[in-house]
Design a protein around this motif. Sequence first.
Motif, PDB file in Angstrom:
ATOM      1  N   SER A   1       0.626  -1.195   0.009  1.00 17.41           N
ATOM      2  CA  SER A   1      -0.076  -0.033   0.064  1.00 17.41           C
ATOM      3  C   SER A   1       0.777   1.439   0.058  1.00 17.41           C
ATOM      4  N   ALA A   2       0.348   2.421  -0.123  1.00 18.43           N
ATOM      5  CA  ALA A   2       1.248   3.533  -0.341  1.00 18.43           C
ATOM      6  C   ALA A   2       1.730   3.991   0.899  1.00 18.43           C
ATOM      7  N   LEU A   3       1.064   3.677   1.964  1.00 15.91           N
ATOM      8  CA  LEU A   3       1.779   3.950   3.205  1.00 15.91           C
ATOM      9  C   LEU A   3       2.633   2.962   3.792  1.00 15.91           C
ATOM     10  N   GLN A   4       3.106   1.911   3.069  1.00 16.95           N
ATOM     11  CA  GLN A   4       3.774   0.900   3.644  1.00 16.95           C
ATOM     12  C   GLN A   4       5.027   0.604   2.720  1.00 16.95           C
ATOM     13  N   MET A   5       5.395   1.628   1.526  1.00 18.69           N
ATOM     14  CA  MET A   5       6.489   1.603   1.038  1.00 18.69           C
ATOM     15  C   MET A   5       7.922   1.467   1.666  1.00 18.69           C
ATOM     16  N   PRO A   6       8.833   1.230   0.851  1.00 17.66           N
ATOM     17  CA  PRO A   6      10.160   1.650   1.682  1.00 17.66           C
ATOM     18  C   PRO A   6      10.407   3.108   1.843  1.00 17.66           C
ATOM     19  N   THR A   7      11.290   3.255   2.807  1.00 19.16           N
ATOM     20  CA  THR A   7      11.668   4.399   3.223  1.00 19.16           C
ATOM     21  C   THR A   7      12.502   5.433   2.374  1.00 19.16           C
ATOM     22  N   SER A   8      13.182   4.650   1.272  1.00 17.75           N
ATOM     23  CA  SER A   8      14.156   5.374   0.450  1.00 17.75           C
ATOM     24  C   SER A   8      13.401   5.070  -1.040  1.00 17.75           C
ATOM     25  N   ARG A   9      13.943   6.106  -1.829  1.00 21.01           N
ATOM     26  CA  ARG A   9      13.817   5.880  -3.482  1.00 21.01           C
ATOM     27  C   ARG A   9      14.715   6.017  -4.101  1.00 21.01           C
ATOM     28  N   ALA A  10      15.054   5.065  -4.830  1.00 17.14           N
ATOM     29  CA  ALA A  10      16.350   5.170  -5.823  1.00 17.14           C
ATOM     30  C   ALA A  10      15.883   6.050  -7.021  1.00 17.14           C
ATOM     31  N   ALA A  11      17.015   6.786  -7.659  1.00 14.06           N
ATOM     32  CA  ALA A  11      16.597   7.543  -8.679  1.00 14.06           C
ATOM     33  C   ALA A  11      16.222   6.681  -9.925  1.00 14.06           C
ATOM     34  N   GLU A  46       4.448   1.199  12.963  1.00 16.49           N
ATOM     35  CA  GLU A  46       5.459   2.147  12.404  1.00 16.49           C
ATOM     36  C   GLU A  46       5.010   2.415  10.856  1.00 16.49           C
ATOM     37  N   TYR A  47       4.699   3.680  10.733  1.00 19.99           N
ATOM     38  CA  TYR A  47       4.681   4.071   9.350  1.00 19.99           C
ATOM     39  C   TYR A  47       5.806   4.256   8.504  1.00 19.99           C
ATOM     40  N   THR A  48       5.790   4.415   7.100  1.00 20.45           N
ATOM     41  CA  THR A  48       6.628   4.384   6.389  1.00 20.45           C
ATOM     42  C   THR A  48       6.632   5.404   5.290  1.00 20.45           C
ATOM     43  N   ASP A  73      11.440  13.939   0.180  1.00 16.04           N
ATOM     44  CA  ASP A  73      12.822  13.011   1.039  1.00 16.04           C
ATOM     45  C   ASP A  73      12.934  13.647   2.271  1.00 16.04           C
ATOM     46  N   LYS A  74      12.760  14.919   2.528  1.00 16.27           N
ATOM     47  CA  LYS A  74      13.252  15.407   3.946  1.00 16.27           C
ATOM     48  C   LYS A  74      11.833  15.946   4.630  1.00 16.27           C
ATOM     49  N   HIS A  75      11.124  16.756   3.862  1.00 10.66           N
ATOM     50  CA  HIS A  75      10.025  17.443   4.794  1.00 10.66           C
ATOM     51  C   HIS A  75       8.990  16.059   5.274  1.00 10.66           C
ATOM     52  N   HIS A  76       8.634  15.194   4.160  1.00 17.79           N
ATOM     53  CA  HIS A  76       7.507  14.230   4.604  1.00 17.79           C
ATOM     54  C   HIS A  76       8.116  13.169   5.433  1.00 17.79           C
ATOM     55  N   ALA A  77       9.541  12.876   5.100  1.00 15.93           N
ATOM     56  CA  ALA A  77      10.132  11.972   5.872  1.00 15.93           C
ATOM     57  C   ALA A  77      10.316  12.316   7.258  1.00 15.93           C
ATOM     58  N   THR A  78      10.258  13.689   7.600  1.00 16.49           N
ATOM     59  CA  THR A  78      10.406  13.999   9.116  1.00 16.49           C
ATOM     60  C   THR A  78       9.215  13.804   9.618  1.00 16.49           C
ATOM     61  N   TYR A  79       7.965  14.107   8.991  1.00 18.70           N
ATOM     62  CA  TYR A  79       6.494  13.898   9.518  1.00 18.70           C
ATOM     63  C   TYR A  79       6.536  12.278   9.872  1.00 18.70           C
ATOM     64  N   VAL A  80       7.138  11.344   8.853  1.00 19.46           N
ATOM     65  CA  VAL A  80       6.971  10.040   9.384  1.00 19.46           C
ATOM     66  C   VAL A  80       7.742   9.645  10.462  1.00 19.46           C
ATOM     67  N   ALA A  81       9.194  10.131  10.640  1.00 20.86           N
ATOM     68  CA  ALA A  81       9.934   9.801  11.783  1.00 20.86           C
ATOM     69  C   ALA A  81       9.482  10.446  12.983  1.00 20.86           C
ATOM     70  N   ASN A  82       8.760  11.460  12.976  1.00 18.16           N
ATOM     71  CA  ASN A  82       8.342  12.178  14.207  1.00 18.16           C
ATOM     72  C   ASN A  82       6.990  11.260  14.710  1.00 18.16           C
ATOM     73  N   VAL A  83       6.043  11.022  13.908  1.00 18.13           N
ATOM     74  CA  VAL A  83       4.932  10.524  14.224  1.00 18.13           C
ATOM     75  C   VAL A  83       5.133   8.858  14.807  1.00 18.13           C
ATOM     76  N   ASN A  84       6.357   8.361  14.107  1.00 18.91           N
ATOM     77  CA  ASN A  84       6.660   7.078  14.747  1.00 18.91           C
ATOM     78  C   ASN A  84       7.186   7.140  15.891  1.00 18.91           C
TER      79      ASN A  84
END
Length: 131
Positions: A1-11, A46-48, A73-84
């Motif tokens: 699902s969209a909220l369970q994808m890996p935490t990084s994105r390869a170019a 945990e959210y991803t 990669d930074k802003h949204h990732a910070t939301y995920v890290a902080n809610v976790n």
Amino acid sequence: SALQMPTSRAASSRVSPVADAAAKLGRRGMLAGVASALIAAPALAEYTLPDLPYDYEALEPYIDAATMRFHHDKHHATYVANVNKALEGKPAKSILELQKDAISAGGAVRNSGGGHYNHALFWEEMGPATG
């Protein structure tokens, strides 16, 4: 699902499966898929960070690749890290269930959970195929 994808994105220059599906399903079908992903509880408490469903350059000239890269990669990732961090040791809930009690859950859950929810939704809504 969209909220369970890996935490990084390869170019990559390839079109994502989500973008392919969105093009085939149209806006209504895509929104139904996003809604079902948002309703499903994560397997772990945990959210991803979801992968961006299109290339960073896909929204140019309206939003440049550098802005998309930073915002995802930074802003949204910070939301995920902080809610976790705010939910450590608490039972897993879907992001929609989490938002139902967000005000009483406190600022970290309300702001970071809400930020994650909003961003996961608008990555899909802002796609190049959505008009």
